[in-house]
Design an enzyme around this catalytic site. Structure first.
Site, PDB file in Angstrom:
ATOM      1  N   GLU A 255      -2.408  79.979 -16.881  1.00  0.00           N
ATOM      2  CA  GLU A 255      -1.328  78.982 -16.765  1.00  0.00           C
ATOM      3  C   GLU A 255      -0.227  79.439 -17.708  1.00  0.00           C
ATOM      4  O   GLU A 255      -0.374  79.332 -18.930  1.00  0.00           O
ATOM      5  CB  GLU A 255      -1.831  77.586 -17.167  1.00  0.00           C
ATOM      6  CG  GLU A 255      -2.925  77.032 -16.277  1.00  0.00           C
ATOM      7  CD  GLU A 255      -2.421  76.526 -14.935  1.00  0.00           C
ATOM      8  OE1 GLU A 255      -1.184  76.401 -14.768  1.00  0.00           O
ATOM      9  OE2 GLU A 255      -3.246  76.280 -14.051  1.00  0.00           O
ATOM     10  N   CYS A 289       5.824  73.580 -20.596  1.00  0.00           N
ATOM     11  CA  CYS A 289       5.982  74.650 -19.601  1.00  0.00           C
ATOM     12  C   CYS A 289       6.768  74.145 -18.398  1.00  0.00           C
ATOM     13  O   CYS A 289       7.443  74.912 -17.727  1.00  0.00           O
ATOM     14  CB  CYS A 289       4.616  75.168 -19.176  1.00  0.00           C
ATOM     15  SG  CYS A 289       3.495  73.851 -18.665  1.00  0.00           S
TER      16      CYS A 289
HETATM   17  P1  NAD Z   1       1.134  82.480 -26.703  1.00  0.00           P
HETATM   18  O1  NAD Z   1       0.960  83.264 -25.445  1.00  0.00           O
HETATM   19  O2  NAD Z   1       1.869  83.076 -27.821  1.00  0.00           O
HETATM   20  O3  NAD Z   1      -0.303  82.057 -27.307  1.00  0.00           O
HETATM   21  C1  NAD Z   1      -1.239  81.327 -26.561  1.00  0.00           C
HETATM   22  C2  NAD Z   1      -2.625  81.545 -27.164  1.00  0.00           C
HETATM   23  O4  NAD Z   1      -3.009  82.904 -26.972  1.00  0.00           O
HETATM   24  C3  NAD Z   1      -2.726  81.282 -28.655  1.00  0.00           C
HETATM   25  O5  NAD Z   1      -3.926  80.599 -28.912  1.00  0.00           O
HETATM   26  C4  NAD Z   1      -2.774  82.681 -29.257  1.00  0.00           C
HETATM   27  O6  NAD Z   1      -3.445  82.765 -30.481  1.00  0.00           O
HETATM   28  C5  NAD Z   1      -3.547  83.431 -28.187  1.00  0.00           C
HETATM   29  N1  NAD Z   1      -3.339  84.881 -28.174  1.00  0.00           N
HETATM   30  C6  NAD Z   1      -2.289  85.578 -28.649  1.00  0.00           C
HETATM   31  N2  NAD Z   1      -2.475  86.901 -28.406  1.00  0.00           N
HETATM   32  C7  NAD Z   1      -3.666  87.025 -27.777  1.00  0.00           C
HETATM   33  C8  NAD Z   1      -4.416  88.124 -27.265  1.00  0.00           C
HETATM   34  N3  NAD Z   1      -3.960  89.379 -27.333  1.00  0.00           N
HETATM   35  N4  NAD Z   1      -5.605  87.877 -26.670  1.00  0.00           N
HETATM   36  C9  NAD Z   1      -6.067  86.611 -26.564  1.00  0.00           C
HETATM   37  N5  NAD Z   1      -5.407  85.529 -27.029  1.00  0.00           N
HETATM   38  C10 NAD Z   1      -4.220  85.732 -27.622  1.00  0.00           C
HETATM   39  O7  NAD Z   1       1.777  81.101 -26.238  1.00  0.00           O
HETATM   40  P2  NAD Z   1       2.299  79.922 -27.150  1.00  0.00           P
HETATM   41  O8  NAD Z   1       3.548  80.378 -27.830  1.00  0.00           O
HETATM   42  O9  NAD Z   1       1.181  79.389 -27.956  1.00  0.00           O
HETATM   43  O10 NAD Z   1       2.669  78.801 -26.043  1.00  0.00           O
HETATM   44  C11 NAD Z   1       3.889  78.738 -25.380  1.00  0.00           C
HETATM   45  C12 NAD Z   1       3.783  79.319 -23.986  1.00  0.00           C
HETATM   46  O11 NAD Z   1       2.762  78.651 -23.257  1.00  0.00           O
HETATM   47  C13 NAD Z   1       5.043  79.118 -23.166  1.00  0.00           C
HETATM   48  O12 NAD Z   1       5.335  80.297 -22.451  1.00  0.00           O
HETATM   49  C14 NAD Z   1       4.658  78.016 -22.202  1.00  0.00           C
HETATM   50  O13 NAD Z   1       5.392  77.985 -20.999  1.00  0.00           O
HETATM   51  C15 NAD Z   1       3.228  78.320 -21.959  1.00  0.00           C
HETATM   52  N6  NAD Z   1       2.546  77.128 -21.450  1.00  0.00           N
HETATM   53  C16 NAD Z   1       2.133  77.104 -20.151  1.00  0.00           C
HETATM   54  C17 NAD Z   1       1.524  75.964 -19.627  1.00  0.00           C
HETATM   55  C18 NAD Z   1       1.058  75.885 -18.190  1.00  0.00           C
HETATM   56  O14 NAD Z   1       0.289  74.993 -17.884  1.00  0.00           O
HETATM   57  N7  NAD Z   1       1.501  76.761 -17.310  1.00  0.00           N
HETATM   58  C19 NAD Z   1       1.340  74.857 -20.449  1.00  0.00           C
HETATM   59  C20 NAD Z   1       1.793  74.914 -21.764  1.00  0.00           C
HETATM   60  C21 NAD Z   1       2.373  76.062 -22.266  1.00  0.00           C
END
Ligand code: NAD
Length: 524
Positions: A255, A289
């Site tokens: 997502e 999002c």
């Molecule tokens: P992010 O991608 O930076 O981090 C998300 C998670 O991934 C965190 O827990 C982080 O620690 C982990 N992570 C980071 N690098 C990783 C790796 N290499 N392997 C595994 N895990 C890793 O996102 P964010 O800044 O926390 O959130 C914002 C983003 O989330 C925005 O792009 C937003 O649109 C998206 N989002 C999407 C939805 C949806 O339902 N489509 C909902 C909410 C947020």
């Protein structure tokens, strides 16, 4: 962040994404509304992550064996706990996110509703299915499909809705019979940890739900250990998650980000459309999002709409929220995100856009960006192309609905959108928006309609949450083909005698042809 390193930390201990890793073992958690450090938590090592997964894996068969009703019993206790301890959880979450109370309070309410939804629908969605064979050749067989869970589901979640986007995915996974381990965002680990602790200690539920705290490499270690990965976050990280999971052929559901369009037709109720745009764009400081980020307004309605939207946004109260001095718009949760928002707005203004409301970062303690309405924007600007994820909307005037649709669909994202207008016309336009969900005369509300799937098209994701797919994805289907009656051998088995082959040759057209001449072998 790659596995085996903690690369995102600078020499001062400041992680480049804004979270503060105090050492290789510890993280500081901050209150973004004030900038104060509110907790220091240990980072789980890859070995610790693997051990936790092994522990819940051992308990999963018993969890699966208690059945749908047995699991709903425990999830129902979690629902009651969330309702009874709402304030306690909201206090923690408000501290770690900088949200206003009104935005935070959606989280327990959504989760309670979701527990009831999947608890009552699971039998329909993943209960054993009886299937009628399509061919008379299979008349002697009983066909069944049973849905067995992936034993351990790993959930990696972001910071914008720390409970909804972690527990909201854990609920259907647990209801399906899986054990779950969650890696919450390094920015917002506290609220979730409180709920997980309560599941174990206060509710006394089976030991099939846990969380591991840490950074990107902690997430990588979780991917390596589990059987299914549910990831919510940026598309940048989503690609890394998918690549990592590919190494062990672990299925994923992603997502990801969005750049949601809103189309305002000339026959829309402009008060409702403007109020919806203000709330849909600024709620949770635009850190959703599915936030309204781009608005396309048909020419005859443009001036009125912009005036109403600007007035509505201009009235919003921003800052640290408390009961005596309530606010509408809270802080930015991740400092890194504020820099992105600032960059998008500055890029737009440098290229000819005007800010009719807001337009800059707020000085002082805490991390805030003013609720911002930009006009004179176009698709060459970052603010109309890239995910801003902040309290900013860009508004464009369009000739007609065709131009609105062309621009709305001109995006690498396709998460969701909205169309405002006379209902039938708006519905016709909505059907042509290229994304996973469209609201007609409303915004964001599809997230509460758990009855229907929600997921991204294009680079907004793979897979769905909610509805039937939202629980079925946590299961593997096992088809059972059961022989009810049979002789010593089938005509297709050994030995391959001439008479048996002749029989098969006769039967083949009899069952497969759709005209009688062929069925009876008379067509030549
Ligand atoms: P992010 O991608 O930076 O981090 C998300 C998670 O991934 C965190 O827990 C982080 O620690 C982990 N992570 C980071 N690098 C990783 C790796 N290499 N392997 C595994 N895990 C890793 O996102 P964010 O800044 O926390 O959130 C914002 C983003 O989330 C925005 O792009 C937003 O649109 C998206 N989002 C999407 C939805 C949806 O339902 N489509 C909902 C909410 C947020």
């Amino acid at each position: 962040m790659e596995s085996g390193t903690v690369e995102t930390r600078t020499e001062s201990g400041e992680a480049t994404n804004g979270a503060r890793a105090v050492s290789a073992e510890k993280l500081d958690v901050r209150n973004p509304a004030t900038g104060e450090t509110i907790a220091t938590i240990p980072i789980a090592s890859p070995t610790a992550v693997a051990e936790i997964v092994t522990r819940v894996r051992a308990n999963q068969p018993e969890w699966e064996a208690i059945g749908i009703e047995g699991r709903y019993h425990w999830l129902g206790k979690l629902r009651d706990w969330l309702l009874d301890n709402r304030d306690r959880v909201l206090d923690t979450m408000q501290l770690e996110t900088g949200k206003v109370r009104a935005d935070a309070s959606n989280e327990p309410a959504y989760l309670a509703d979701l527990i009831n939804f999947y608890g009552t629908k699971a039998a329909e969605f993943i209960g054993e299915q009886s299937v009628r064979a399509h061919s008379a050749l299979l008349a002697s067989k009983k066909l069944r499909i049973q849905y067995r869970p992936h034993p351990v589901v790993g959930i990696i979640s972001p910071w914008n809705f720390p409970l909804i986007l972690a527990l909201g995915d854990a609920i259907p996974a647990l209801q399906a019979g899986a054990a779950v381990v969650i890696k919450p965002s390094e920015f917002t680990p506290l609220g979730l940890a409180e709920v997980v602790k309560a599941w174990k200690e206060e509710i006394g539920a089976p030991d099939v739900l846990d969380c591991v705290q840490g950074i990107g490499e902690t997430g990588s270690a979780l991917i390596d250990a589990v059987d299914f990965v549910q990831f919510t976050g940026s598309d940048r990280t989503g690609r890394k998650v998918m690549a990592r999971a590919a190494e062990t052929l672990t299925p994923v559901s992603l997502e990801l980000g969005g750049k949601d369009p809103m189309i305002v037709l000339s026959d829309a109720d402009l008060d409702r459309a403007a109020n919806a745009a203000a709330w849909g764009g600024m709620m949770n400081s635009g850190q959703i999002c599915m936030s309204v980020e781009r608005i396309y307004v048909e020419e005859p309605a443009y001036d009125h709409f912009v005036a109403k939207l600007t007035a509505e946004v201009g009235k919003l109260r921003q800052g640290p929220d408390d009961a005596r001095d309530p606010k509408d718009v809270g802080a930015m949760t991740s400092p890194n995100q504020t820099a992105i928002v600032e960059d998008h707005v500055e890029d737009a203004i440098a290229n000819g856009a005007r800010a009719l409301a807001g337009g800059k970062r707020v000085e002082g303690p805490g991390d805030y960006f003013e609720p911002t309405v930009l006009v004179d924007v176009d698709h060459s600007m970052k603010v109309m192309r890239e995910e801003t994820f902040g309290p900013v909307v860009g508004v464009m005037k369009v000739r007609d609905s065709e131009e609105a649709l062309r621009l709305a669909n001109d995006s690498r994202y396709g998460l969701s959108g909205s169309v405002f207008g006379e209902r039938e016309r708006a519905e016709r336009v909505a059907r042509r928006v290229e994304c996973g969900a469209v609201n007609v005369n409303d915004v964001l509300v599809n997230y509460l309609a758990s009855d229907v799937p929600m997921g991204g098209w294009k680079e907004s994701g793979i897979g769905f949450r909610h509805g039937e797919p939202g629980i079925k994805k946590y299961c593997r289907s096992e088809s059972l083909v059961i022989t009810r009656f049979a002789g010593k051998r089938e005509p297709t088995w050994y030995p391959y005698t001439r008479s048996r082959r002749k029989l098969v040759d006769r039967l083949m057209p009899l069952f497969n042809a759709r005209d009688w001449r062929r069925r009876l072998g008379l067509h030549r």
